[in-house]
Write a protein that holds these residues in place. Structure first.
Motif, PDB file in Angstrom:
ATOM      1  N   ILE A  80      38.436  40.195  41.462  1.00 50.63           N
ATOM      2  CA  ILE A  80      38.864  40.855  40.241  1.00 50.63           C
ATOM      3  C   ILE A  80      40.365  41.116  40.296  1.00 50.63           C
ATOM      4  O   ILE A  80      40.900  41.533  41.321  1.00 50.63           O
ATOM      5  CB  ILE A  80      38.089  42.184  40.025  1.00 50.63           C
ATOM      6  N   THR A 117      32.168  39.446  35.431  1.00 51.10           N
ATOM      7  CA  THR A 117      33.066  40.601  35.540  1.00 51.10           C
ATOM      8  C   THR A 117      32.427  41.872  35.004  1.00 51.10           C
ATOM      9  O   THR A 117      33.104  42.891  34.851  1.00 51.10           O
ATOM     10  CB  THR A 117      34.382  40.336  34.769  1.00 51.10           C
ATOM     11  N   THR A 147      42.931  43.425  38.986  1.00 52.16           N
ATOM     12  CA  THR A 147      43.053  44.708  38.280  1.00 52.16           C
ATOM     13  C   THR A 147      44.284  44.743  37.387  1.00 52.16           C
ATOM     14  O   THR A 147      44.290  45.452  36.369  1.00 52.16           O
ATOM     15  CB  THR A 147      43.117  45.881  39.282  1.00 52.16           C
ATOM     16  N   ILE A 165      43.280  43.503  34.124  1.00 49.87           N
ATOM     17  CA  ILE A 165      42.544  44.534  33.383  1.00 49.87           C
ATOM     18  C   ILE A 165      43.534  45.531  32.787  1.00 49.87           C
ATOM     19  O   ILE A 165      43.377  45.987  31.651  1.00 49.87           O
ATOM     20  CB  ILE A 165      41.511  45.257  34.278  1.00 49.87           C
ATOM     21  N   ASP A 166      44.563  45.858  33.556  1.00 52.95           N
ATOM     22  CA  ASP A 166      45.629  46.718  33.022  1.00 52.95           C
ATOM     23  C   ASP A 166      46.235  46.091  31.759  1.00 52.95           C
ATOM     24  O   ASP A 166      46.496  46.784  30.772  1.00 52.95           O
ATOM     25  CB  ASP A 166      46.738  46.918  34.052  1.00 52.95           C
ATOM     26  N   PRO A 179      32.673  44.963  37.797  1.00 51.30           N
ATOM     27  CA  PRO A 179      34.016  45.523  38.015  1.00 51.30           C
ATOM     28  C   PRO A 179      34.666  46.086  36.750  1.00 51.30           C
ATOM     29  O   PRO A 179      35.360  47.100  36.813  1.00 51.30           O
ATOM     30  CB  PRO A 179      34.816  44.341  38.570  1.00 51.30           C
ATOM     31  N   LEU A 180      34.435  45.453  35.599  1.00 47.28           N
ATOM     32  CA  LEU A 180      35.046  45.971  34.377  1.00 47.28           C
ATOM     33  C   LEU A 180      34.409  47.293  33.980  1.00 47.28           C
ATOM     34  O   LEU A 180      35.111  48.239  33.591  1.00 47.28           O
ATOM     35  CB  LEU A 180      34.908  44.957  33.233  1.00 47.28           C
ATOM     36  N   SER A 237      35.823  54.676  35.967  1.00 49.02           N
ATOM     37  CA  SER A 237      36.640  55.383  36.959  1.00 49.02           C
ATOM     38  C   SER A 237      38.026  55.741  36.428  1.00 49.02           C
ATOM     39  O   SER A 237      38.627  56.731  36.861  1.00 49.02           O
ATOM     40  CB  SER A 237      36.767  54.545  38.240  1.00 49.02           C
ATOM     41  N   ASN A 238      38.533  54.952  35.482  1.00 50.50           N
ATOM     42  CA  ASN A 238      39.852  55.228  34.917  1.00 50.50           C
ATOM     43  C   ASN A 238      39.780  55.995  33.588  1.00 50.50           C
ATOM     44  O   ASN A 238      40.808  56.165  32.924  1.00 50.50           O
ATOM     45  CB  ASN A 238      40.629  53.927  34.720  1.00 50.50           C
ATOM     46  N   HIS A 246      33.030  49.430  36.002  1.00 50.21           N
ATOM     47  CA  HIS A 246      33.525  50.418  36.973  1.00 50.21           C
ATOM     48  C   HIS A 246      34.948  50.854  36.625  1.00 50.21           C
ATOM     49  O   HIS A 246      35.281  52.044  36.700  1.00 50.21           O
ATOM     50  CB  HIS A 246      33.490  49.825  38.382  1.00 50.21           C
ATOM     51  N   TYR A 247      35.777  49.895  36.233  1.00 46.18           N
ATOM     52  CA  TYR A 247      37.174  50.195  35.880  1.00 46.18           C
ATOM     53  C   TYR A 247      37.218  51.153  34.687  1.00 46.18           C
ATOM     54  O   TYR A 247      37.964  52.139  34.690  1.00 46.18           O
ATOM     55  CB  TYR A 247      37.886  48.893  35.550  1.00 46.18           C
TER      56      TYR A 247
END
Length: 242
Positions: free
Chosen positions: A66, A93, A68, A71-72, A96-97, A103-104, A99-100
């Motif tokens: 992944i 994905t 990141t 994703i940013d 991970p997406l 978590s963010n 989770h991103y």
């Protein structure tokens, strides 16, 4: 307020790209403006093949890892938009997406920018039924309670039924029905008529409008596609946040 419509489902090949294209077409039809369309699927990029929808592609996986920073970049694109957005995310994905986003605290971040995140997910019949129901339950359980969910029921591969119970009677839905704002049913089709017409439209990466106006198609093919489109658009008319 821009509405950010994100397609999330951990099972591949369940119709996420079809739904993404339908959402984009409906938003354009309703608001007379094409939404910001983004395809993050690193494997197929099917949504990205729709030229008339002007889909941006952004691969979130690089060498099976992944990225990141990409994703940013996705969040930067969303933050900057002043129109609605439709994002098709691939199965690879999904974890991970998700989770991103969790978590963010992306939903809260977008809200401070005047945007609203709406998660769309797919339940399909046939062999993928259990996996897609588990994917739905996993999403709702992990995402914050202020996230709105739209469930699309796709019976192209078989009835959405287990132990003589339909989706609304299943435990997964009963446990989380307060989180589901809308259920959209993709019409089941006969393979030799509607099914063939839709398959050809998808293979050619045509929107409904393009296919219905395509004089190379028979009159009845175009009529069936128009009927199919109207059945879905009628349901979307009842959705408040679109």
């Amino acid at each position: 307020m821009a509405k950010i419509h994100m397609l999330l489902q951990g099972k591949g090949g369940v119709g996420k790209s079809l739904i993404s294209s339908i959402l984009a077409q409906y938003i354009q039809y309703k608001h007379n403006i094409l939404p910001c369309c983004i395809d993050t699927d690193p494997v197929n990029s099917t949504f990205g093949g729709y030229r008339s929808l002007n889909v941006k592609t952004l691969h979130l996986l690089e060498n099976d890892e992944i990225n990141t920073r990409n994703i940013d970049t996705l969040i930067e694109w969303i933050a900057a938009t002043n129109i609605d957005a439709v994002i098709d995310n691939g199965a690879a994905t999904f974890v991970p997406l998700a989770h991103y986003i969790i978590s963010n605290q992306i939903a809260d971040l977008l809200e401070t920018m005047g945007h609203k995140l709406i998660v769309h997910t797919v339940i399909t019949g046939g062999q993928a039924l259990v996996d897609t129901i588990n994917g739905f339950a996993q999403l709702v359980k992990q995402f914050p309670e202020n996230i709105e969910f739209v469930v699309w029921l796709n019976e192209f591969w078989g009835k959405i039924e287990a132990q003589s119970k339909n989706f609304e009677e299943m435990k997964a839905y009963k446990d989380y029905k307060n989180r589901v704002s809308t259920i959209i049913r993709i019409p089941s089709v006969k393979e030799e008529t509607f099914g063939k017409d839709i398959s050809e439209m998808l293979k050619n990466k045509q929107t409904f409008k393009e296919a219905i106006e395509d004089k190379n198609l028979s009159i009845m093919s175009r009529q069936r596609l128009n009927i199919y489109k109207d059945k879905i658009f009628t349901q979307l008319n009842l959705m408040a946040d679109i």
